[in-house]
Write a protein that holds these residues in place. Structure first.
Motif, PDB file in Angstrom:
ATOM      1  N   ALA A 109       0.782  -1.221  -0.001  1.00 16.60           N
ATOM      2  CA  ALA A 109       0.050  -0.012  -0.094  1.00 16.60           C
ATOM      3  C   ALA A 109       0.932   1.214  -0.063  1.00 16.60           C
ATOM      4  N   GLU A 110       1.779   1.299   0.946  1.00 20.33           N
ATOM      5  CA  GLU A 110       2.818   2.462   0.917  1.00 20.33           C
ATOM      6  C   GLU A 110       3.310   2.487  -0.535  1.00 20.33           C
ATOM      7  N   ALA A 111       3.762   1.474  -0.901  1.00 21.09           N
ATOM      8  CA  ALA A 111       4.663   1.453  -2.487  1.00 21.09           C
ATOM      9  C   ALA A 111       3.687   1.820  -3.402  1.00 21.09           C
ATOM     10  N   THR A 165      -3.952  -2.792   2.335  1.00 22.03           N
ATOM     11  CA  THR A 165      -4.425  -2.443   4.047  1.00 22.03           C
ATOM     12  C   THR A 165      -5.478  -3.464   4.474  1.00 22.03           C
ATOM     13  N   GLN A 166      -5.994  -4.096   3.694  1.00 17.86           N
ATOM     14  CA  GLN A 166      -7.039  -4.949   4.148  1.00 17.86           C
ATOM     15  C   GLN A 166      -6.780  -6.488   3.782  1.00 17.86           C
ATOM     16  N   ALA A 210      -1.887  13.659  13.562  1.00 13.06           N
ATOM     17  CA  ALA A 210      -2.286  13.396  12.435  1.00 13.06           C
ATOM     18  C   ALA A 210      -1.445  13.299  11.324  1.00 13.06           C
ATOM     19  N   ASP A 211      -0.162  13.378  11.618  1.00  9.41           N
ATOM     20  CA  ASP A 211       0.676  13.582  10.133  1.00  9.41           C
ATOM     21  C   ASP A 211       1.267  12.126   9.605  1.00  9.41           C
ATOM     22  N   GLY A 212       0.448  11.123   9.999  1.00 17.51           N
ATOM     23  CA  GLY A 212       0.859   9.476   9.353  1.00 17.51           C
ATOM     24  C   GLY A 212       1.891   8.743  10.145  1.00 17.51           C
ATOM     25  N   THR A 213       2.327   9.475  11.066  1.00 16.30           N
ATOM     26  CA  THR A 213       3.568   8.723  11.913  1.00 16.30           C
ATOM     27  C   THR A 213       3.183   8.450  13.241  1.00 16.30           C
ATOM     28  N   LEU A 255      -2.044   5.451   6.159  1.00 14.87           N
ATOM     29  CA  LEU A 255      -0.722   5.112   5.932  1.00 14.87           C
ATOM     30  C   LEU A 255       0.257   6.381   6.263  1.00 14.87           C
ATOM     31  N   ASP A 256       1.554   6.184   6.161  1.00  8.90           N
ATOM     32  CA  ASP A 256       2.589   7.007   6.539  1.00  8.90           C
ATOM     33  C   ASP A 256       2.464   8.095   5.358  1.00  8.90           C
ATOM     34  N   THR A 257       1.889   9.353   5.713  1.00 13.95           N
ATOM     35  CA  THR A 257       1.688  10.583   4.624  1.00 13.95           C
ATOM     36  C   THR A 257       2.856  11.159   4.377  1.00 13.95           C
TER      37      THR A 257
END
Length: 334
Positions: free
Chosen positions: A95-97, A150-151, A221-224, A303-305
């Motif tokens: 997903a992050e890729a 993610t699922q 909320a920054d994805g981290t 995800l990591d944004t």
């Protein structure tokens, strides 16, 4: 340079609205949950309305034009490269890729592409085709990877069932498909419906930019999630870890602002021998920076944004130079 005023007029709203969002986040004006709420509003409400309005009034048959083949070639290659690099060299999960691939090849065709095209090319007809191509073909692929990444993990039948039902569960894809259906049958919707969609859809881009600005201030909320600020700073400095590093952002921005337009030029010019004005249109659209949609999608899927967020900002800055060079070298005055 004649194209510079057009470029500046196109970039100005991006910087101004993002800065307003950053200021609102820094001051706490909108509250601690503003980024989360506005992000969901864009993804579930405003963006689907904008896409439905756009697609329902279009003719997807325009994809058959050779210019679109050149643009699609650059987009497909660079998106695949961004995805592969994220998986192989930066340890990203599927997903992050996919977010990395989108950040590498998904252009800001709406709020930046349209004004640049109008002022530099004289009309926005090709940009309209680019928007439809991304909405109807690129977005579903990215969203499928995000959804499965993610699922996943359940039985094979469950994964297949999720993939088949994703259009029903995903408002972006559903709105696009409904727009295609309305366009295909030639249905004329009541003016009250179309006007409501227009008004609601007009909120998508500015709200997305405000949300992007909010995210630049950082915070939970920054994805981290799960990473403290000191750890995030260390990971950024080292270019490693779950938090995005400069090296990864640099690779994505290079793919977006350099490799994608160069591939598009090679296909449009030496390979397809398109007329000069079509080559210029293809290269300009390919050189547009990363769309804020990449950040919105990463945000929505938890995800990591960091990669999407920094890629949007950095590619927007770099593309001011690359777009100017493209307009100068390929424009009619060269």
């Amino acid at each position: 340079m004649a194209a510079m005023p057009a470029l500046l007029s196109g970039f100005a709203p991006i910087w101004i609205l993002t800065a307003i969002g950053y200021a609102a986040g820094r001051s706490g004006l909108l509250g601690a949950q503003a980024e989360s709420v506005l992000g969901r509003f864009v993804f579930h409400v405003a963006m689907p309305a904008a896409l439905f309005t756009m697609v329902s009034g279009s003719r997807p048959a325009a994809f058959a034009h050779p210019s679109m083949a050149a643009f699609a070639a650059g987009t497909a290659l660079v998106t695949a490269l961004g995805y592969a690099v994220g998986r192989r060299y930066f340890g990203r999960e599927r997903a992050e890729a996919a977010v990395g691939g989108m950040a590498s090849g998904y252009v800001n065709s709406a709020n930046l592409g349209i004004p640049v095209a109008v002022h530099v090319l004289g009309d926005a007809s090709f940009v309209a085709q680019v928007i439809l191509f991304q909405v109807l073909l690129v977005s579903p692929v990215i969203l499928t990877l995000l959804d499965s990444g993610t699922q996943g993990g359940g039985p094979a039948g469950g994964g297949l069932r999720r993939m088949l039902t994703m259009p029903v569960r995903n408002p972006v894809i559903m709105a696009s498909l409904l727009g295609v259906a309305v366009s295909a049958v030639g249905l004329r919707l009541p003016a009250a419906v179309t006007h409501s969609c227009d008004v609601l859809g007009a909120a998508a881009v500015p709200t997305a930019l405000i949300t992007l600005g909010l995210s630049l201030h950082g915070g939970p909320a920054d994805g981290t999630a799960g990473t403290d600020r000191a750890g995030a700073d260390r990971a950024w400095a080292e270019g490693t870890g779950r938090v995005t590093g400069r090296v990864e952002v640099g690779v994505v921005v290079a793919l977006k602002t350099l490799v994608q337009p160069l591939v598009a030029f090679a296909v449009a010019g030496p390979l397809l021998h398109l007329p000069d004005h079509q080559v210029l249109a293809v290269v300009l659209c390919s050189a547009l920076p990363t769309a804020q949609n990449a950040y919105i999608y990463a945000r929505q899927y938890g995800l990591d944004t960091g990669l999407a967020r920094h890629s949007v900002v950095a590619s927007t800055l770099v593309s001011m130079v690359t777009l100017s060079i493209a307009a100068w070298t390929l424009g009619p005055s060269r």
